[in-house]
Write an enzyme that holds these catalytic residues in place. Sequence first.
Site, PDB file in Angstrom:
ATOM      1  N   HIS A 129       0.861  -1.179   0.000  1.00 35.43           N
ATOM      2  CA  HIS A 129       0.000   0.000   0.000  1.00 35.43           C
ATOM      3  C   HIS A 129       0.904   1.238   0.000  1.00 35.43           C
ATOM      4  CE1 HIS A 129      -2.815   2.984   1.651  1.00 35.43           C
ATOM      5  NE2 HIS A 129      -3.791   2.173   1.324  1.00 35.43           N
ATOM      6  N   ASP A 207       3.090  -3.515   8.225  1.00 35.89           N
ATOM      7  CA  ASP A 207       1.800  -2.860   8.056  1.00 35.89           C
ATOM      8  C   ASP A 207       0.729  -3.930   8.284  1.00 35.89           C
ATOM      9  OD1 ASP A 207      -0.540  -1.785   7.180  1.00 35.89           O
ATOM     10  OD2 ASP A 207       0.197  -1.199   5.192  1.00 35.89           O
ATOM     11  N   GLN A 210      -4.472  -4.402   7.248  1.00 37.86           N
ATOM     12  CA  GLN A 210      -5.467  -5.326   6.681  1.00 37.86           C
ATOM     13  C   GLN A 210      -5.477  -6.674   7.385  1.00 37.86           C
ATOM     14  OE1 GLN A 210      -7.881  -4.759   4.702  1.00 37.86           O
ATOM     15  NE2 GLN A 210      -7.210  -2.857   3.800  1.00 37.86           N
ATOM     16  N   LYS A 233     -10.546   0.384  10.374  1.00 35.92           N
ATOM     17  CA  LYS A 233     -10.699  -0.842   9.577  1.00 35.92           C
ATOM     18  C   LYS A 233     -11.134  -2.013  10.443  1.00 35.92           C
ATOM     19  CE  LYS A 233      -7.232   0.394   6.140  1.00 35.92           C
ATOM     20  NZ  LYS A 233      -8.007   0.744   4.947  1.00 35.92           N
TER      21      LYS A 233
END
Length: 414
Positions: A129, A207, A210, A233
């Site tokens: 990302h 990261d 997600q 999220k």
Amino acid sequence: MAVTAKPALDAHRVRADFPIFEQQFHGKPLAFLDSAASAQKPRQMLDAMRDFYETSYANVHRGVYQLAERATEGLESAREKVRRLLNAPAAREVVFVRNATEAINLVAYAWGMNRLGPGDVVLVTELEHHSNFVPWQYVARRTGADFRMIPLGDGGELLLDGLDELVGDGSLKVVAAGLVSNSLGTANPLERLTAWARERGAVTVVDAAQAAPHREVDVQALGCDFLAVSGHKMCGPSGIGALWGRAELLQEMEPFLLGGHMIRSVKAERTTWGELPHKFEAGTAPMAEAVGFGAAIDYLTEVGFEAIERHEHELVAYALERLHELDWVTCYGPPPERRAGIVSFNVDGVHPHDVAQILDLDGVAIRAGHHCCQPLMQKLGVAATNRASFYLYTIPEEIDRLVDGLHKARKLLG
Ligand SMILES: Cc1ncc(COP(=O)(O)O)c(C=O)c1O
């Protein structure tokens, strides 16, 4: 031996917790297939924030009166919930930030800007990302370090066999990689990458934006040095995220943002920094947001991360099965065993934005675009894809509605 099977997730029951599903869009029930961009909010989280504002609100830390102490307790107990969520060794290693992007910028600036230089190598993945790509590219350019990409194979999975060759004679300093790709859903084998980076003396920045909403994330098992998550999220409010970092590293870093709350003492000649995590939390904290984030973590924990992961795995397997029936749809990414609840695809001859607009008329919300992954799009040879992403409240009927909508898009525009 008796085997006690964990109860499966009942998505219909879960949906009842989410007020958004009480509405209709274009006269149809909402099929929200865009949770990878941001998740919907359960009543339990919304109630916790309202309750905090109604009963416990004051500025934190500096007050000596009872209400301020209550507010501080709200913030700090949320920090402890994040610590537990990530299995971090200590709550002072958890820094509240606005989102995963800010968490990574914090590391890139406060660690990278002062420690990188010519001859050093910074590695990111081709799947990354922009949030874990652009800050490193920028800091590498500013410091003279080499910025390189771990390549992606045709199946949408990282090629980890040529890592040493990729670094060559350079001095590996940073490996920045995502646990789960927001675009293809690829679940990256990060333990292997962090073990290799550690052997080479490099710092790893994970990261988990997600991954953390959908499965257990354990910073100690991962063996990483920094890890970033976003609250929005994972059913929490927008405007709050967390950075976890190893205390030794956080301690030796310069601050990122400067001002109130992050200092020990301020004199005309010199200012000294506060203890962790306050050194990295300048200004008034996102207090109600932290409380909401904590409540979202409680909610997801109560449903169970194993059950959420299993549910999404079933959904993604079903979605791929249905999409593979359509020879005019191209799917990207790995098989369901190695991916999270995300599918990226294109409909032959129809622009992704048109597909998304036609689906919207049937109340089906998906995303179309580059998903903040332009290097990946370049690799795939497309400008954009459609992306459907699933969460604990997604039901298989919504995938059927997605497929029906794709037939419609093809008939109208294909
Ligand atoms: C993998 C990944 N990393 C980072 C981010 C950035 O998250 P935020 O916008 O909350 O900072 C996203 C958001 O889409 C993401 O999917």
